[in-house]
Design a protein around this motif. Structure first.
Motif, PDB file in Angstrom:
ATOM      1  N   GLU A   6       0.838  -1.206   0.000  1.00  0.00           N
ATOM      2  CA  GLU A   6       0.000   0.000   0.000  1.00  0.00           C
ATOM      3  C   GLU A   6       0.873   1.257   0.000  1.00  0.00           C
ATOM      4  O   GLU A   6       0.591   2.217  -0.718  1.00  0.00           O
ATOM      5  N   SER A   7       1.922   1.228   0.802  1.00  0.00           N
ATOM      6  CA  SER A   7       2.840   2.363   0.872  1.00  0.00           C
ATOM      7  C   SER A   7       3.506   2.601  -0.482  1.00  0.00           C
ATOM      8  O   SER A   7       3.625   3.745  -0.937  1.00  0.00           O
ATOM      9  N   LYS A   8       3.928   1.530  -1.133  1.00  0.00           N
ATOM     10  CA  LYS A   8       4.559   1.637  -2.448  1.00  0.00           C
ATOM     11  C   LYS A   8       3.591   2.256  -3.454  1.00  0.00           C
ATOM     12  O   LYS A   8       3.971   3.140  -4.235  1.00  0.00           O
ATOM     13  N   LYS A   9       2.340   1.831  -3.406  1.00  0.00           N
ATOM     14  CA  LYS A   9       1.320   2.342  -4.319  1.00  0.00           C
ATOM     15  C   LYS A   9       1.086   3.845  -4.074  1.00  0.00           C
ATOM     16  O   LYS A   9       0.969   4.626  -5.017  1.00  0.00           O
ATOM     17  N   ILE A  10       1.044   4.254  -2.829  1.00  0.00           N
ATOM     18  CA  ILE A  10       0.860   5.670  -2.484  1.00  0.00           C
ATOM     19  C   ILE A  10       2.038   6.495  -2.990  1.00  0.00           C
ATOM     20  O   ILE A  10       1.858   7.573  -3.560  1.00  0.00           O
ATOM     21  N   ARG A  11       3.255   5.982  -2.786  1.00  0.00           N
ATOM     22  CA  ARG A  11       4.443   6.692  -3.264  1.00  0.00           C
ATOM     23  C   ARG A  11       4.410   6.862  -4.785  1.00  0.00           C
ATOM     24  O   ARG A  11       4.699   7.943  -5.310  1.00  0.00           O
ATOM     25  N   GLN A  12       4.060   5.798  -5.482  1.00  0.00           N
ATOM     26  CA  GLN A  12       3.969   5.866  -6.942  1.00  0.00           C
ATOM     27  C   GLN A  12       2.915   6.890  -7.369  1.00  0.00           C
ATOM     28  O   GLN A  12       3.130   7.663  -8.298  1.00  0.00           O
ATOM     29  N   GLU A  13       1.784   6.895  -6.671  1.00  0.00           N
ATOM     30  CA  GLU A  13       0.720   7.836  -6.978  1.00  0.00           C
ATOM     31  C   GLU A  13       1.201   9.279  -6.780  1.00  0.00           C
ATOM     32  O   GLU A  13       0.938  10.159  -7.601  1.00  0.00           O
ATOM     33  N   PHE A  14       1.916   9.517  -5.676  1.00  0.00           N
ATOM     34  CA  PHE A  14       2.424  10.868  -5.432  1.00  0.00           C
ATOM     35  C   PHE A  14       3.356  11.299  -6.546  1.00  0.00           C
ATOM     36  O   PHE A  14       3.194  12.377  -7.124  1.00  0.00           O
ATOM     37  N   TRP A  15       4.376  10.498  -6.843  1.00  0.00           N
ATOM     38  CA  TRP A  15       5.384  10.903  -7.818  1.00  0.00           C
ATOM     39  C   TRP A  15       4.808  11.010  -9.226  1.00  0.00           C
ATOM     40  O   TRP A  15       5.208  11.881 -10.006  1.00  0.00           O
ATOM     41  N   THR A  16       3.844  10.167  -9.560  1.00  0.00           N
ATOM     42  CA  THR A  16       3.179  10.268 -10.857  1.00  0.00           C
ATOM     43  C   THR A  16       2.396  11.575 -10.940  1.00  0.00           C
ATOM     44  O   THR A  16       2.491  12.313 -11.933  1.00  0.00           O
ATOM     45  N   TYR A  18       2.917  14.248  -9.180  1.00  0.00           N
ATOM     46  CA  TYR A  18       3.885  15.354  -9.152  1.00  0.00           C
ATOM     47  C   TYR A  18       4.414  15.622 -10.564  1.00  0.00           C
ATOM     48  O   TYR A  18       4.490  16.765 -11.007  1.00  0.00           O
ATOM     49  N   GLY A  19       4.785  14.572 -11.254  1.00  0.00           N
ATOM     50  CA  GLY A  19       5.309  14.714 -12.616  1.00  0.00           C
ATOM     51  C   GLY A  19       4.297  15.322 -13.574  1.00  0.00           C
ATOM     52  O   GLY A  19       4.658  16.091 -14.469  1.00  0.00           O
ATOM     53  N   LYS A  20       3.032  15.003 -13.372  1.00  0.00           N
ATOM     54  CA  LYS A  20       1.986  15.565 -14.240  1.00  0.00           C
ATOM     55  C   LYS A  20       1.723  17.027 -13.912  1.00  0.00           C
ATOM     56  O   LYS A  20       1.503  17.840 -14.807  1.00  0.00           O
ATOM     57  N   LEU A 104      11.096  20.237   4.582  1.00  0.00           N
ATOM     58  CA  LEU A 104       9.781  20.650   5.028  1.00  0.00           C
ATOM     59  C   LEU A 104       9.277  19.588   5.996  1.00  0.00           C
ATOM     60  O   LEU A 104       9.168  18.421   5.626  1.00  0.00           O
ATOM     61  N   HIS A 105       9.015  20.000   7.236  1.00  0.00           N
ATOM     62  CA  HIS A 105       8.510  19.071   8.253  1.00  0.00           C
ATOM     63  C   HIS A 105       6.993  19.163   8.338  1.00  0.00           C
ATOM     64  O   HIS A 105       6.386  20.097   7.831  1.00  0.00           O
ATOM     65  N   GLY A 106       6.396  18.182   8.996  1.00  0.00           N
ATOM     66  CA  GLY A 106       4.956  18.196   9.211  1.00  0.00           C
ATOM     67  C   GLY A 106       4.156  17.723   8.013  1.00  0.00           C
ATOM     68  O   GLY A 106       2.963  18.002   7.909  1.00  0.00           O
ATOM     69  N   VAL A 107       4.835  17.049   7.103  1.00  0.00           N
ATOM     70  CA  VAL A 107       4.162  16.490   5.927  1.00  0.00           C
ATOM     71  C   VAL A 107       4.446  14.989   5.883  1.00  0.00           C
ATOM     72  O   VAL A 107       5.412  14.523   6.472  1.00  0.00           O
ATOM     73  N   SER A 108       3.578  14.259   5.186  1.00  0.00           N
ATOM     74  CA  SER A 108       3.763  12.819   5.062  1.00  0.00           C
ATOM     75  C   SER A 108       3.280  12.357   3.702  1.00  0.00           C
ATOM     76  O   SER A 108       2.198  12.758   3.256  1.00  0.00           O
ATOM     77  N   ILE A 109       4.062  11.512   3.082  1.00  0.00           N
ATOM     78  CA  ILE A 109       3.654  10.974   1.788  1.00  0.00           C
ATOM     79  C   ILE A 109       2.373  10.144   1.925  1.00  0.00           C
ATOM     80  O   ILE A 109       1.621  10.004   0.976  1.00  0.00           O
ATOM     81  N   HIS A 110       2.098   9.655   3.126  1.00  0.00           N
ATOM     82  CA  HIS A 110       0.876   8.879   3.356  1.00  0.00           C
ATOM     83  C   HIS A 110      -0.346   9.759   3.620  1.00  0.00           C
ATOM     84  O   HIS A 110      -1.449   9.251   3.700  1.00  0.00           O
ATOM     85  N   ASN A 111      -0.143  11.064   3.768  1.00  0.00           N
ATOM     86  CA  ASN A 111      -1.244  11.982   4.041  1.00  0.00           C
ATOM     87  C   ASN A 111      -1.470  12.875   2.823  1.00  0.00           C
ATOM     88  O   ASN A 111      -0.772  13.865   2.630  1.00  0.00           O
ATOM     89  N   LYS A 112      -2.486  12.550   2.034  1.00  0.00           N
ATOM     90  CA  LYS A 112      -2.736  13.299   0.800  1.00  0.00           C
ATOM     91  C   LYS A 112      -3.082  14.759   1.067  1.00  0.00           C
ATOM     92  O   LYS A 112      -2.939  15.592   0.181  1.00  0.00           O
ATOM     93  N   ASN A 113      -3.497  15.090   2.274  1.00  0.00           N
ATOM     94  CA  ASN A 113      -3.792  16.481   2.621  1.00  0.00           C
ATOM     95  C   ASN A 113      -2.524  17.348   2.630  1.00  0.00           C
ATOM     96  O   ASN A 113      -2.622  18.572   2.587  1.00  0.00           O
ATOM     97  N   THR A 114      -1.347  16.729   2.701  1.00  0.00           N
ATOM     98  CA  THR A 114      -0.082  17.488   2.696  1.00  0.00           C
ATOM     99  C   THR A 114       0.587  17.494   1.321  1.00  0.00           C
ATOM    100  O   THR A 114       1.640  18.106   1.152  1.00  0.00           O
ATOM    101  N   PHE A 121       6.542  23.031  -2.395  1.00  0.00           N
ATOM    102  CA  PHE A 121       7.865  23.118  -1.771  1.00  0.00           C
ATOM    103  C   PHE A 121       8.926  22.478  -2.663  1.00  0.00           C
ATOM    104  O   PHE A 121       9.971  23.082  -2.942  1.00  0.00           O
ATOM    105  N   LEU A 122       8.678  21.251  -3.106  1.00  0.00           N
ATOM    106  CA  LEU A 122       9.654  20.537  -3.930  1.00  0.00           C
ATOM    107  C   LEU A 122       9.976  21.307  -5.201  1.00  0.00           C
ATOM    108  O   LEU A 122      11.146  21.462  -5.567  1.00  0.00           O
ATOM    109  N   CYS A 123       8.958  21.809  -5.865  1.00  0.00           N
ATOM    110  CA  CYS A 123       9.176  22.537  -7.119  1.00  0.00           C
ATOM    111  C   CYS A 123       9.947  23.828  -6.880  1.00  0.00           C
ATOM    112  O   CYS A 123      10.960  24.084  -7.543  1.00  0.00           O
ATOM    113  N   GLN A 124       9.487  24.642  -5.957  1.00  0.00           N
ATOM    114  CA  GLN A 124      10.137  25.939  -5.707  1.00  0.00           C
ATOM    115  C   GLN A 124      11.597  25.772  -5.294  1.00  0.00           C
ATOM    116  O   GLN A 124      12.487  26.476  -5.794  1.00  0.00           O
TER     117      GLN A 124
END
Length: 142
Positions: A6-16, A18-20, A104-114, A121-124
């Motif tokens: 599940e964690s791997k799937k979430i990470r892939q979803e985030f990075w995909t 992000y790239g879009k 950047l603290h207080g964020v989590s790849i598992h929390n889509k709200n962040t 942050f990453l882009c800037q």
């Protein structure tokens, strides 16, 4: 708590996503300086943008780290005021590298709200890090 899958799937979803949302050809591993890379990272605790120096030879690592030390005034005044220099940064796998980074603290790849805040942050920060790198690449490499 998420399973490994599940964690791997979430990470892939985030990075995909992000790239879009930020379709930029990032420099990252294509610095043309062996053992010096620019990196994104996003975990369950923080996000980072970094310059990593990770040769197997300690003399080479020290050489490049010293180059960045000499540029510290410029990068902190003109590009990334909060950048952290760590000559002996320990990666999750136990490997010791030299790393210059902002995080950047207080964020989590598992929390889509962040995710929105993290993507911005990453882009800037990476745009600023790339601009710095391109401006001083010749100095770093010679």
């Amino acid at each position: 708590m998420f399973s490994k899958e599940e964690s791997k799937k979430i990470r892939q979803e985030f990075w995909t996503s992000y790239g879009k949302e930020y379709p930029h050809k990032w420099l990252l591993y294509n610095t043309k300086i062996k053992d010096v890379t620019l990196k994104f990272s996003f975990t369950t605790k923080k996000a980072q943008v970094s310059i990593d120096i990770e040769p197997s030879d300690e003399v080479i690592k020290a050489y490049y780290y010293e180059k960045f030390i000499r540029l510290k005034g410029i990068i902190t005044s003109e590009y990334l005021p909060g950048i952290i220099y760590d000559e002996s940064y320990e990666l999750d796998n136990g490997k010791i590298i030299s790393r210059l980074y902002v995080e950047l603290h207080g964020v989590s790849i598992h929390n889509k709200n962040t995710w929105k805040e993290t993507k911005e942050f990453l882009c800037q920060k990476m745009l600023k890090l790339e601009a710095f790198f391109w401006e001083y690449k010749d100095f770093i490499d010679n």
